[in-house]
Design a protein around this motif. Sequence first.
Motif, mmCIF file in Angstrom:
data_model
loop_
_atom_site.group_PDB
_atom_site.id
_atom_site.type_symbol
_atom_site.label_atom_id
_atom_site.label_comp_id
_atom_site.label_asym_id
_atom_site.label_seq_id
_atom_site.Cartn_x
_atom_site.Cartn_y
_atom_site.Cartn_z
ATOM 1 N N ASP A 1 0.829 -1.206 0.000
ATOM 2 C CA ASP A 1 0.000 0.000 0.000
ATOM 3 C C ASP A 1 0.863 1.255 0.000
ATOM 4 O O ASP A 1 0.421 2.316 0.410
ATOM 5 C CB ASP A 1 -0.933 -0.013 1.209
ATOM 6 N N LYS A 2 2.105 1.097 -0.456
ATOM 7 C CA LYS A 2 3.003 2.253 -0.499
ATOM 8 C C LYS A 2 3.447 2.533 -1.941
ATOM 9 O O LYS A 2 3.645 1.617 -2.732
ATOM 10 C CB LYS A 2 4.230 2.006 0.381
ATOM 11 N N ILE A 3 3.583 3.807 -2.239
ATOM 12 C CA ILE A 3 4.083 4.206 -3.551
ATOM 13 C C ILE A 3 5.262 5.139 -3.335
ATOM 14 O O ILE A 3 5.145 6.147 -2.620
ATOM 15 C CB ILE A 3 2.966 4.873 -4.385
ATOM 16 N N ALA A 4 6.404 4.789 -3.922
ATOM 17 C CA ALA A 4 7.631 5.575 -3.747
ATOM 18 C C ALA A 4 7.756 6.607 -4.860
ATOM 19 O O ALA A 4 7.378 6.347 -6.007
ATOM 20 C CB ALA A 4 8.849 4.650 -3.732
ATOM 21 N N MET A 5 8.286 7.773 -4.503
ATOM 22 C CA MET A 5 8.473 8.851 -5.480
ATOM 23 C C MET A 5 9.558 9.803 -4.993
ATOM 24 O O MET A 5 9.872 9.830 -3.799
ATOM 25 C CB MET A 5 7.158 9.603 -5.694
ATOM 26 N N ALA A 6 10.132 10.574 -5.906
ATOM 27 C CA ALA A 6 11.227 11.476 -5.569
ATOM 28 C C ALA A 6 10.709 12.807 -5.052
ATOM 29 O O ALA A 6 9.605 13.233 -5.384
ATOM 30 C CB ALA A 6 12.098 11.710 -6.805
ATOM 31 N N THR A 7 11.503 13.457 -4.207
ATOM 32 C CA THR A 7 11.258 14.861 -3.862
ATOM 33 C C THR A 7 12.374 15.698 -4.462
ATOM 34 O O THR A 7 13.499 15.219 -4.556
ATOM 35 C CB THR A 7 11.240 15.096 -2.340
ATOM 36 N N PRO A 8 12.128 16.941 -4.865
ATOM 37 C CA PRO A 8 10.820 17.589 -4.869
ATOM 38 C C PRO A 8 9.852 16.825 -5.767
ATOM 39 O O PRO A 8 10.268 16.258 -6.766
ATOM 40 C CB PRO A 8 11.121 18.996 -5.396
ATOM 41 N N VAL A 9 8.582 16.871 -5.402
ATOM 42 C CA VAL A 9 7.614 15.982 -6.045
ATOM 43 C C VAL A 9 6.581 16.768 -6.861
ATOM 44 O O VAL A 9 6.097 17.828 -6.440
ATOM 45 C CB VAL A 9 6.918 15.120 -4.972
ATOM 46 N N TYR A 10 6.277 16.245 -8.016
ATOM 47 C CA TYR A 10 5.186 16.755 -8.838
ATOM 48 C C TYR A 10 3.900 16.474 -8.053
ATOM 49 O O TYR A 10 3.598 15.310 -7.750
ATOM 50 C CB TYR A 10 5.212 16.007 -10.173
ATOM 51 N N PRO A 11 3.143 17.509 -7.648
ATOM 52 C CA PRO A 11 2.087 17.320 -6.646
ATOM 53 C C PRO A 11 1.048 16.243 -6.980
ATOM 54 O O PRO A 11 0.532 15.584 -6.087
ATOM 55 C CB PRO A 11 1.423 18.705 -6.557
ATOM 56 N N PHE B 1 6.205 21.857 -4.059
ATOM 57 C CA PHE B 1 6.713 20.545 -4.442
ATOM 58 C C PHE B 1 7.248 19.774 -3.239
ATOM 59 O O PHE B 1 8.102 18.907 -3.374
ATOM 60 C CB PHE B 1 7.789 20.698 -5.520
ATOM 61 N N GLY B 2 6.747 20.118 -2.058
ATOM 62 C CA GLY B 2 7.175 19.433 -0.850
ATOM 63 C C GLY B 2 8.196 20.244 -0.074
ATOM 64 O O GLY B 2 8.745 21.232 -0.566
ATOM 65 N N ASP B 3 8.448 19.789 1.153
ATOM 66 C CA ASP B 3 9.311 20.527 2.068
ATOM 67 C C ASP B 3 10.764 20.614 1.602
ATOM 68 O O ASP B 3 11.460 21.578 1.910
ATOM 69 C CB ASP B 3 9.298 19.858 3.457
ATOM 70 N N SER B 4 11.216 19.601 0.859
ATOM 71 C CA SER B 4 12.649 19.486 0.571
ATOM 72 C C SER B 4 13.192 20.711 -0.162
ATOM 73 O O SER B 4 14.348 21.066 0.001
ATOM 74 C CB SER B 4 12.928 18.240 -0.269
#
Lengths: 369, 369
Positions: A104-114, A339-342
């Motif tokens: 139930d997890k999906i991994a993605m890079a930050t900064p992230v396309y919302p 695009f996230g906190d990063s």
Amino acid sequence: MDDYERPLFFHLMKYAAEADRDVVDMVSGNPDWEPPEALRTGLKTYADGTPDEFQYPPSDGLVELRAEIAQRHDVDVERVVVTNGAGEANYLAMATALEAFGGDKIAMATPVYPYYHKRTEMLDATATFVPSEPDGTLDSDAVREVVSEDTAAIVINSPNNPTGGVYGRETKRDLVAIAEECDALLVSDEVYDRFVYDEEAFETALGFDSANVAVTNAFSKSMAITGFRVGYGIYPDHLTDAIRTRHMLVNVAGSRPAQRAVLDALRETPESYYERNRQLLDERIEAFCAALDRAGAEYARPRGGFYVMARFDGHPGTLDNTERLIDEAGVAGMPGDAFGDSHAEWFRFAVVTPRAEEAAERLAAHFGR
Amino acid sequence: MDDYERPLFFHLMKYAAEADRDVVDMVSGNPDWEPPEALRTGLKTYADGTPDEFQYPPSDGLVELRAEIAQRHDVDVERVVVTNGAGEANYLAMATALEAFGGDKIAMATPVYPYYHKRTEMLDATATFVPSEPDGTLDSDAVREVVSEDTAAIVINSPNNPTGGVYGRETKRDLVAIAEECDALLVSDEVYDRFVYDEEAFETALGFDSANVAVTNAFSKSMAITGFRVGYGIYPDHLTDAIRTRHMLVNVAGSRPAQRAVLDALRETPESYYERNRQLLDERIEAFCAALDRAGAEYARPRGGFYVMARFDGHPGTLDNTERLIDEAGVAGMPGDAFGDSHAEWFRFAVVTPRAEEAAERLAAHFGR
């Protein structure tokens, strides 16, 4: 424009419009150049068709369009599903991965396309984030650290929005291996593949023969038609039935006039059309980055895509500072925390405006030392 | 064509094409008449637009199109979301009802339009079925028997596919009350509302002021453009945020050329266009039913929509018998069991062919006594 950012976008546009000065819009990501001539002609030809041509296309897309796509990517046409833009192609991949693979997890890079993490939330799944490298690429060891058997999908975007990073052959190979190891689907969103400024850098995930790879794409950027909503997914064989069913139950089919116009454009548009626009963006980025140097900004020169991320000392990318930049420099960007906190200290500037160089000069004059 | 029936449809089309005789196609539900002239013109005008007109429309649809829809239905424009056909409008309503209202059950009538229960399955919910009356209407007491606090939505379609039944004012009022009692969303799919042959019969669910009512519709049938994929939902205020978010995360936006052409057609098409097509269908149905009488068939004369369901003594609507009807009578219909067990003995004939009367004569000659 990235539609998911619309409230923020509208706010910034309104703010820019009400400013006491001229402002260059580098917020929206809409192509500003001409669509292919054959696209316009194709739409007109279609408009004169018989009534039966105005009825449902096949749910998975016009047969000829799927054939053209399959041939260009050298894949079996049965793997190709035409979708309502790359957005739907990604939605189908992510929703189906959650059902077909464990987890139930999906991994993605930050900064992230919302859209990626908001869509993950909608699917009742949890996003896990991998920080991108300073140049916008992805370190496969960092990916390994966040995935597990609970991971159903790894969503990547190269060339990347917002970083401009491009993942090379080695990274893609590692990511495919990681997806196989943790029994997940690698969803490779390659919608900016016509905008690579360093030919060596880009590698399509289709180059790897794997049941764990889906590639999504669209004609939105390459043909400057984000409003047409013609995209596609190339899915592994074992998922295509489930993908087609979901597509059918959500959308029935895509819009036929748009598909027909894209088909004509795909057949008749010379390579020089794409190359000219790629060069145009490359030149804008070059000029923009040169001015960023003069402004003393921190940035990584994009190797692909439409965007440049930059950081200015003492002027972090908050909404307040985005507004100050509009008032004081006459340039409207996107605050990085969209695009996230990063990358909350950064700004994203879209170079899809003929005034990119002018904007860069303004930034250089404003921040330059 | 009802795309979800495509495998069956293809099988029957292939069978009909390979038959040793001429066959009238009454399988597909695609309008066979001209779209509005302003639609063709609108598409051509759009094709000559500036590049910015080729970019993303607002996610919930072109502002002017939403305004036209709101005005025609006399509702607040904020309730209107333009979707990729009525299919997506129904999907959004059903998925959001499952989240916003308690319960994991969705009630619907039999015979059932296959998308409704297949979509319910996709949403991990359970369909509960209410048998329609012999004339294709719905008895509200029968609905009360199948709903409970576990019911999240009640999906209805009037005029009905496949029965041709039309639910009147009293039924709609009762259904709204039932939805309110069991805290569910009444999803009223009114896509055939321009094809009512008994004016007294039809009542839109929008006539009732309730937080438990959503109305879905599209231009697919009324403008003979099933392939354009322009529909809409009129949702209650408390659901519009969730609906817009889901629409955005699934589709980003709808297709702009199609929306623009529909907008022009909506503004410029005279009422006579709709009336002419309604009369055409009414006349076809009249002729078809007269021939059914001569064939000794059991049927209820449709009061709306595109379809006639009929049963022939000793010739139940199995796939085998559908094929026999192609071979022996030269008429291709849809087997009734495509719409659930309740009408497994019946056939559905779509009157969207200029050869409807000819087909009826063939049935009369074949079955007539």
